[in-house]
Design an enzyme around this catalytic site. Structure first.
Site, mmCIF file in Angstrom:
data_model
loop_
_atom_site.group_PDB
_atom_site.id
_atom_site.type_symbol
_atom_site.label_atom_id
_atom_site.label_comp_id
_atom_site.label_asym_id
_atom_site.label_seq_id
_atom_site.Cartn_x
_atom_site.Cartn_y
_atom_site.Cartn_z
ATOM 1 N N TYR A 1 -1.064 -3.523 12.991
ATOM 2 C CA TYR A 1 -1.939 -2.438 12.149
ATOM 3 C C TYR A 1 -2.890 -1.500 12.868
ATOM 4 O O TYR A 1 -3.936 -2.006 13.448
ATOM 5 C CB TYR A 1 -2.502 -3.653 11.306
ATOM 6 C CG TYR A 1 -3.486 -2.668 10.095
ATOM 7 C CD1 TYR A 1 -2.932 -1.692 9.310
ATOM 8 C CD2 TYR A 1 -4.876 -3.291 9.924
ATOM 9 C CE1 TYR A 1 -3.818 -1.032 8.464
ATOM 10 C CE2 TYR A 1 -5.750 -2.466 9.221
ATOM 11 C CZ TYR A 1 -5.138 -1.484 8.193
ATOM 12 O OH TYR A 1 -5.899 -0.935 7.366
ATOM 13 N N ASP B 1 -2.795 -3.159 3.058
ATOM 14 C CA ASP B 1 -3.024 -3.137 4.377
ATOM 15 C C ASP B 1 -4.242 -4.289 4.651
ATOM 16 O O ASP B 1 -5.269 -4.403 3.708
ATOM 17 C CB ASP B 1 -3.529 -1.734 4.899
ATOM 18 C CG ASP B 1 -2.532 -0.882 5.336
ATOM 19 O OD1 ASP B 1 -1.152 -1.505 5.298
ATOM 20 O OD2 ASP B 1 -2.767 0.387 5.512
ATOM 21 N N GLU C 1 0.738 -1.149 0.029
ATOM 22 C CA GLU C 1 -0.040 0.021 -0.105
ATOM 23 C C GLU C 1 0.837 1.330 -0.060
ATOM 24 O O GLU C 1 0.602 2.320 -0.452
ATOM 25 C CB GLU C 1 -0.869 -0.034 1.370
ATOM 26 C CG GLU C 1 -1.977 1.079 1.332
ATOM 27 C CD GLU C 1 -3.088 1.009 2.147
ATOM 28 O OE1 GLU C 1 -3.717 1.916 2.788
ATOM 29 O OE2 GLU C 1 -3.734 -0.262 2.293
#
Length: 316
Positions: free
Chosen positions: A307, A103, A8
């Site tokens: 994350y 992601d 990403e």
């Protein structure tokens, strides 16, 4: 032919390359090794087209033209990052397989889906689904690559969210602006939030303070002192409180009922992004964006948190 890995963001791509292709040739927009070519998306490379892309008449805001509901939504490249999109297309021609390493969330799915749609990528796709960027997690993730079809519903959810934003924003903003003859921005999220803020401000303005009185007593038993509060309706007059206090002052109390029970106190859950932003604002005055930026850097560059955009309070 090689496998193309699409991350990403650049930091994420370089981190993956350091694990999968440590001797990769480093170019400005990608890294190439023996088996893999790693490149990245720099966030959203594509977005939904403006209304005038469907019909030139939509350049003028006219309430008679509403609602604008495209039969099929068009996507257009972001002018600032179109060169990176073109590079991904050129690299894909040299590969017979693709790994979606964006992601692990709804937006990551959508970013990849738009790239795949725009560039008409036909290669089979595998999904790298990891929650942190440590070398161990990346290596394990590539050993357990999942089929892209497993995440199709998540992609559809992201696409529905984006298209709903477009439909509400484009139509409602034009409707309110032309109706009231002043530029008014309306959105799926921003408008309800503004309404909540407005309603809360009205409540604050209309609030009338009122004094309440509490009655406390001090008890003593076997040299142990403790306090207790009178339970009942709120007392708004001082004479009511004084009357209750006078009735029991100096008298002996009697325990008529008590309960004992065992309880378990569990540890706090892990942070999700919303809770982290709320606490960072309360403790340090950070804005939501600053907290997200710091968390994203700790995830991407320093590899010390998982994350950050997840709404889960649990580790996998």
């Amino acid at each position: 032919m090689k496998t193309l890995i699409i991350a990403e963001k650049p930091d994420m791509g370089r981190t993956i390359a350091a694990v999968m292709e440590p001797r990769a040739k480093n170019n400005r927009t990608y890294l190439e090794g023996e088996k893999y070519i790693v490149t990245w998306a720099i966030g959203h490379l594509l977005g939904l087209a403006e209304p005038d892309a469907y019909d030139a008449k939509y350049k003028r805001w006219n309430i008679q033209d509403l609602p604008i509901i495209p039969e099929q939504f068009k996507i257009v490249p972001n002018p600032k990052t179109k060169d990176q999109l073109k590079m991904i297309g050129e690299l894909a021609k040299r590969c017979n397989a693709i790994v979606n390493a964006c992601d692990a969330g709804r937006e990551g799915q959508y970013i990849f889906a738009l790239i795949q749609q725009q560039l008409k990528l036909r290669q089979p796709v595998k999904r790298l689904w990891i929650s942190d960027l440590t070398a161990e997690s990346i290596a394990t993730g590539f050993e357990r690559l999942r089929d892209a079809s497993e995440f199709e519903f998540l992609t559809q959810a992201a696409r529905a969210r984006s298209e709903a934003d477009w439909l509400i924003g484009m139509n409602a903003s034009r409707a309110f602006t032309t109706r009231h003859n002043t530029l008014l921005s309306v959105g799926r999220v921003q408008t309800p939030v503004l309404a909540l803020i407005h309603d809360r401000e009205k409540e604050i303005e209309a609030f009338q303070s009122q004094t309440f009185y509490d009655v406390w007593a001090e008890f003593k038993q076997d040299q142990i002192k403790y306090k207790g509060a009178w339970q009942g309706d709120r007392l708004t007059k001082p004479e009511e409180a004084e009357g209750i206090a006078a009735t029991v002052r100096g008298k002996e109390g009697k325990i008529t009922k008590y309960d004992t029970k065992q309880t378990k106190e569990y540890p706090f859950k892990l942070y999700d992004l919303t809770l982290l932003q709320r606490e960072a604002n309360a403790k340090y005055g950070y804005s939501a964006k600053k907290t997200l930026d710091v968390a994203q850097a700790l995830y991407e560059r320093h590899k010390v948190i998982s994350y950050p955009r997840t709404n889960s309070n649990y580790v996998t």
